[in-house]
Motif scaffolding. Structure first.
Motif, PDB file in Angstrom:
ATOM      1  N   ASP A 293       0.900  -1.139  -0.054  1.00 18.94           N
ATOM      2  CA  ASP A 293       0.154  -0.075   0.098  1.00 18.94           C
ATOM      3  C   ASP A 293       0.807   1.221   0.082  1.00 18.94           C
ATOM      4  O   ASP A 293       0.289   2.461  -0.177  1.00 18.94           O
ATOM      5  CB  ASP A 293      -0.918   0.094   1.184  1.00 18.94           C
ATOM      6  CG  ASP A 293      -1.971  -1.185   1.276  1.00 18.94           C
ATOM      7  OD1 ASP A 293      -2.241  -1.715   0.089  1.00 18.94           O
ATOM      8  OD2 ASP A 293      -2.200  -1.713   2.316  1.00 18.94           O
ATOM      9  N   ILE A 294       2.068   1.055   0.304  1.00 19.61           N
ATOM     10  CA  ILE A 294       2.999   2.438   0.477  1.00 19.61           C
ATOM     11  C   ILE A 294       3.051   3.136  -0.987  1.00 19.61           C
ATOM     12  O   ILE A 294       2.808   4.442  -0.913  1.00 19.61           O
ATOM     13  CB  ILE A 294       4.438   1.991   0.932  1.00 19.61           C
ATOM     14  CG1 ILE A 294       4.448   1.197   2.173  1.00 19.61           C
ATOM     15  CG2 ILE A 294       5.468   3.295   0.656  1.00 19.61           C
ATOM     16  CD1 ILE A 294       5.863   0.943   2.662  1.00 19.61           C
ATOM     17  N   ALA A 295       3.325   2.413  -2.058  1.00 17.65           N
ATOM     18  CA  ALA A 295       3.513   3.097  -3.387  1.00 17.65           C
ATOM     19  C   ALA A 295       1.961   3.661  -3.658  1.00 17.65           C
ATOM     20  O   ALA A 295       1.950   4.665  -4.301  1.00 17.65           O
ATOM     21  CB  ALA A 295       4.131   2.141  -4.389  1.00 17.65           C
ATOM     22  N   VAL A 296       1.097   2.789  -3.652  1.00 17.49           N
ATOM     23  CA  VAL A 296      -0.241   3.410  -4.086  1.00 17.49           C
ATOM     24  C   VAL A 296      -0.805   4.574  -3.103  1.00 17.49           C
ATOM     25  O   VAL A 296      -1.372   5.408  -3.593  1.00 17.49           O
ATOM     26  CB  VAL A 296      -1.351   2.151  -3.548  1.00 17.49           C
ATOM     27  CG1 VAL A 296      -2.699   2.597  -4.024  1.00 17.49           C
ATOM     28  CG2 VAL A 296      -1.062   1.090  -4.563  1.00 17.49           C
ATOM     29  N   ASP A 297      -0.467   4.393  -1.592  1.00 15.20           N
ATOM     30  CA  ASP A 297      -1.054   5.632  -1.023  1.00 15.20           C
ATOM     31  C   ASP A 297      -0.154   6.918  -1.446  1.00 15.20           C
ATOM     32  O   ASP A 297      -0.630   8.120  -1.305  1.00 15.20           O
ATOM     33  CB  ASP A 297      -0.613   5.218   0.633  1.00 15.20           C
ATOM     34  CG  ASP A 297      -1.668   4.254   0.937  1.00 15.20           C
ATOM     35  OD1 ASP A 297      -2.608   4.127   0.108  1.00 15.20           O
ATOM     36  OD2 ASP A 297      -1.278   3.733   1.810  1.00 15.20           O
ATOM     37  N   LEU A 298       1.065   6.746  -1.671  1.00 17.67           N
ATOM     38  CA  LEU A 298       1.836   7.859  -2.014  1.00 17.67           C
ATOM     39  C   LEU A 298       1.567   8.491  -3.513  1.00 17.67           C
ATOM     40  O   LEU A 298       1.324   9.713  -3.311  1.00 17.67           O
ATOM     41  CB  LEU A 298       3.408   7.500  -2.277  1.00 17.67           C
ATOM     42  CG  LEU A 298       4.256   8.334  -2.719  1.00 17.67           C
ATOM     43  CD1 LEU A 298       4.749   9.644  -1.906  1.00 17.67           C
ATOM     44  CD2 LEU A 298       5.749   7.839  -3.075  1.00 17.67           C
ATOM     45  N   PHE A 299       1.160   7.674  -4.478  1.00 24.91           N
ATOM     46  CA  PHE A 299       0.753   8.368  -5.739  1.00 24.91           C
ATOM     47  C   PHE A 299      -0.364   8.986  -5.456  1.00 24.91           C
ATOM     48  O   PHE A 299      -0.926   9.930  -6.243  1.00 24.91           O
ATOM     49  CB  PHE A 299       0.819   7.410  -6.769  1.00 24.91           C
ATOM     50  CG  PHE A 299       2.326   7.006  -7.059  1.00 24.91           C
ATOM     51  CD1 PHE A 299       3.091   8.041  -7.581  1.00 24.91           C
ATOM     52  CD2 PHE A 299       2.810   5.681  -6.989  1.00 24.91           C
ATOM     53  CE1 PHE A 299       4.533   7.754  -8.082  1.00 24.91           C
ATOM     54  CE2 PHE A 299       4.282   5.474  -7.385  1.00 24.91           C
ATOM     55  CZ  PHE A 299       5.028   6.406  -7.740  1.00 24.91           C
ATOM     56  N   ASP A 300      -1.544   8.468  -4.686  1.00 27.18           N
ATOM     57  CA  ASP A 300      -2.883   8.929  -4.436  1.00 27.18           C
ATOM     58  C   ASP A 300      -2.678  10.222  -3.889  1.00 27.18           C
ATOM     59  O   ASP A 300      -3.484  11.141  -4.176  1.00 27.18           O
ATOM     60  CB  ASP A 300      -3.756   7.854  -3.818  1.00 27.18           C
ATOM     61  CG  ASP A 300      -4.196   6.484  -4.344  1.00 27.18           C
ATOM     62  OD1 ASP A 300      -4.213   6.758  -5.622  1.00 27.18           O
ATOM     63  OD2 ASP A 300      -4.503   5.564  -3.672  1.00 27.18           O
ATOM     64  N   ALA A 301      -1.794  10.540  -2.875  1.00 24.74           N
ATOM     65  CA  ALA A 301      -1.528  11.565  -2.173  1.00 24.74           C
ATOM     66  C   ALA A 301      -0.996  12.814  -3.245  1.00 24.74           C
ATOM     67  O   ALA A 301      -1.448  13.882  -3.109  1.00 24.74           O
ATOM     68  CB  ALA A 301      -0.673  11.547  -1.012  1.00 24.74           C
ATOM     69  N   LEU A 302      -0.258  12.084  -4.253  1.00 21.87           N
ATOM     70  CA  LEU A 302       0.355  13.438  -5.024  1.00 21.87           C
ATOM     71  C   LEU A 302      -0.731  13.889  -6.134  1.00 21.87           C
ATOM     72  O   LEU A 302      -0.484  14.721  -6.676  1.00 21.87           O
ATOM     73  CB  LEU A 302       1.391  12.774  -5.719  1.00 21.87           C
ATOM     74  CG  LEU A 302       2.555  12.492  -4.931  1.00 21.87           C
ATOM     75  CD1 LEU A 302       3.838  11.572  -5.887  1.00 21.87           C
ATOM     76  CD2 LEU A 302       3.288  13.641  -4.387  1.00 21.87           C
ATOM     77  N   GLU A 303      -1.676  12.970  -6.346  1.00 22.82           N
ATOM     78  CA  GLU A 303      -2.809  13.341  -7.339  1.00 22.82           C
ATOM     79  C   GLU A 303      -2.124  14.002  -8.555  1.00 22.82           C
ATOM     80  O   GLU A 303      -2.337  14.915  -9.294  1.00 22.82           O
ATOM     81  CB  GLU A 303      -3.546  14.434  -6.856  1.00 22.82           C
ATOM     82  CG  GLU A 303      -4.417  13.902  -5.588  1.00 22.82           C
ATOM     83  CD  GLU A 303      -5.318  14.790  -4.967  1.00 22.82           C
ATOM     84  OE1 GLU A 303      -5.450  16.276  -5.484  1.00 22.82           O
ATOM     85  OE2 GLU A 303      -6.184  14.487  -4.006  1.00 22.82           O
ATOM     86  N   ILE A 304      -1.292  13.112  -9.342  1.00 24.36           N
ATOM     87  CA  ILE A 304      -0.752  13.610 -10.457  1.00 24.36           C
ATOM     88  C   ILE A 304      -1.234  12.938 -11.805  1.00 24.36           C
ATOM     89  O   ILE A 304      -0.789  12.875 -12.890  1.00 24.36           O
ATOM     90  CB  ILE A 304       0.988  13.349 -10.463  1.00 24.36           C
ATOM     91  CG1 ILE A 304       1.188  11.894 -10.109  1.00 24.36           C
ATOM     92  CG2 ILE A 304       1.451  14.222  -9.500  1.00 24.36           C
ATOM     93  CD1 ILE A 304       2.696  11.590  -9.848  1.00 24.36           C
ATOM     94  N   GLY A 305      -2.204  11.894 -11.627  1.00 23.78           N
ATOM     95  CA  GLY A 305      -2.893  11.250 -12.815  1.00 23.78           C
ATOM     96  C   GLY A 305      -2.030  10.109 -13.282  1.00 23.78           C
ATOM     97  O   GLY A 305      -0.841  10.011 -12.994  1.00 23.78           O
ATOM     98  N   ASP A 306      -2.657   9.298 -14.288  1.00 18.26           N
ATOM     99  CA  ASP A 306      -1.838   8.176 -14.618  1.00 18.26           C
ATOM    100  C   ASP A 306      -0.394   8.373 -15.299  1.00 18.26           C
ATOM    101  O   ASP A 306       0.441   7.662 -14.958  1.00 18.26           O
ATOM    102  CB  ASP A 306      -2.680   7.250 -15.664  1.00 18.26           C
ATOM    103  CG  ASP A 306      -3.888   6.722 -14.898  1.00 18.26           C
ATOM    104  OD1 ASP A 306      -3.915   6.642 -13.530  1.00 18.26           O
ATOM    105  OD2 ASP A 306      -4.963   6.006 -15.651  1.00 18.26           O
TER     106      ASP A 306
END
Length: 453
Positions: free
Chosen positions: A315-328
């Motif tokens: 979940d670390i990478a998923v949570d990090l990128f979700d927090a950044l909100e930078i799109g696919d």
């Protein structure tokens, strides 16, 4: 809670210990077991879960259709080097191209695409080509930076050229078939090869390097030209084409194709060097060392990932990128940038087996089917991008992994600054290819679509 920090602490410990110089497999297994015991002490890791470790290792290796082919492909690469096939093929191509400017550079690029894939790791790939080609190129008055650039480009290009061992592991890591992973980088590799060859031909004109005596070159062949071509060109190239073609066509499993390649390479030792069992024993011994290194990392990564995932590390990478909100596209570019930087310091084995699985949960959520054509082709496209990015990273100054292996294999007269100057324009070509693949996914998807669909 402390348990929430454990996966982060595992990553921190892994990064620190990797820079100590200890064997990577030992570091991975040690961090995994160590943090499992910490979990046992704080009553967060059930002791019976430790008994899953043998099953995890068996599931990673024993149930795979890919891994059994690895030792035989490694043996094939070692045997081709010991037999002298690499040098014979290099000289044959150079003699055939004697009238072409930059003939030795062209020959080195072709050699890299044909023989480097079986070398296994980037260091072995670059060192093998450097030892076979560098003295000859310097003797033929190639500038040190030109010779260095050609060898570094050939060695890194071969690492992602099918049937490269890296592609076997990458296909398993991102969940695509070996055939798709083999076909995806073909067009970019050919494009890079053409661009590199064009660069070296132009450089040969600019620097006005003295050309070989073409009559002397032809007389050196001696005897029948047909027999010479069969011995030096057709046999090694045909063996590689047989292995690659049978896997892509689906005639046999990867392990069966690799076994045929291993037997053929062993026969080439006797053909080129005479009946010398000592050379075959040397090939077995070197293959054993390489195989042990690779699978030690595989087993260590299995132990690490079991404990890491138990603590919720996925979940670390998923949570990090979700927090950044930078799109696919933003997530993809950040992942590629991370892998690019990692390629400065560690070989692809550690990246594909350790770093990529940590980032993969975030990658797997990306939806590029609208852009590439389908979810399956999207995985193939991402896999090809990862391969190209890692290859470029190994070639990029000042930390490029391949550059230091090249310096260690080159004569003392070749300086590090010569190597940096030689690879710089080639890195620009690499970056242009990555940008093209990002903008036009069809570059990597058209061949798998045509052949397999």
């Amino acid at each position: 809670m402390l348990v929430d920090l454990l996966p982060h602490l595992m990553l921190l410990a892994l990064v620190i210990l990797l820079f100590t110089g200890f064997p990577v497999g030992g570091v991975l297994a040690g961090v995994g077991v160590g943090f499992a015991l910490i979990g046992v002490v704080i009553d967060e890791f059930p002791i019976p879960t430790l008994f899953l470790v043998p099953y995890k290792i068996y599931d990673s290796v024993g149930e795979s259709l890919v891994y059994p082919a690895v030792p035989m492909l490694l043996f094939m690469g070692v045997a081709l080097e010991i037999s002298g096939a690499a040098r014979e093929l290099l000289l044959c191509l150079q003699r055939l191209l004697a009238r072409v400017p930059g003939s030795m550079c062209i020959s080195v690029i072709v050699i890299g695409m044909l023989l480097a894939p079986m070398a296994g790791v980037i260091g072995a790939s670059v060192a093998t080509i450097a030892m076979a080609a560098m003295p000859t190129m310097l003797a033929q008055r190639y500038r040190p930076e030109i010779a260095s650039g050609a060898i570094a480009a050939a060695g890194t290009l071969g690492v992602i050229a099918p049937p490269a061992i890296m592609l076997f592991f990458l296909s398993d890591a991102i969940g695509v078939t070996v055939a798709n992973m083999f076909l995806a980088p073909i067009a970019p590799i050919l494009g890079l090869a053409v661009a590199f060859i064009t660069f070296f031909v132009v450089s040969d004109f600019v620097w006005k390097r003295p050309r070989l005596d073409e009559r002397k070159t032809e007389s050196e062949i001696g005897g029948s030209i047909v027999l010479y071509l069969v011995r030096s060109l057709v046999l090694p190239v045909g063996l590689i084409a047989l292995v690659l073609g049978s896997i892509i066509a689906g005639w046999v499993a990867p392990s069966e194709a690799a076994s045929v390649g291993a037997v053929g390479a062993a026969l080439l030792i006797f053909l080129y060097r005479g009946f010398r069992p000592s050379l075959l024993r040397e090939a077995f011994y070197r293959t054993m060392l390489l195989t042990g290194m690779v699978f030690f990392v595989v087993m260590g990564a299995s132990i690490f990932s079991l404990v890491f995932r138990f603590y919720g590390g996925d979940d670390i990478a998923v949570d990090l990128f979700d927090a950044l909100e930078i799109g696919d596209f933003g997530v993809l570019l950040v992942v590629l940038a991370i892998l690019f930087v990692l390629g400065f310091f560690i070989d692809w084995i550690e990246i594909v087996l350790v770093s990529l699985p940590i980032l993969y949960p975030a990658i797997s959520q990306l939806d590029f089917s609208w852009y590439v054509g389908s979810a399956g082709l999207s995985k193939v496209w991402i896999g090809a991008l990862i391969a190209l990015v890692l290859q470029t990273s190994f070639l990029t100054p000042p930390f490029g992994f391949a550059l230091f292996f090249l310096k260690g294999s080159a004569p003392p007269s070749v300086r590090m600054v010569d190597i940096y100057r030689g690879v710089f324009p080639l890195v620009l070509i690499q970056l242009a290819m990555i940008a093209a693949v990002l903008l036009y996914p069809a570059i990597v998807t058209v061949i798998p679509t045509m052949v397999l669909l």
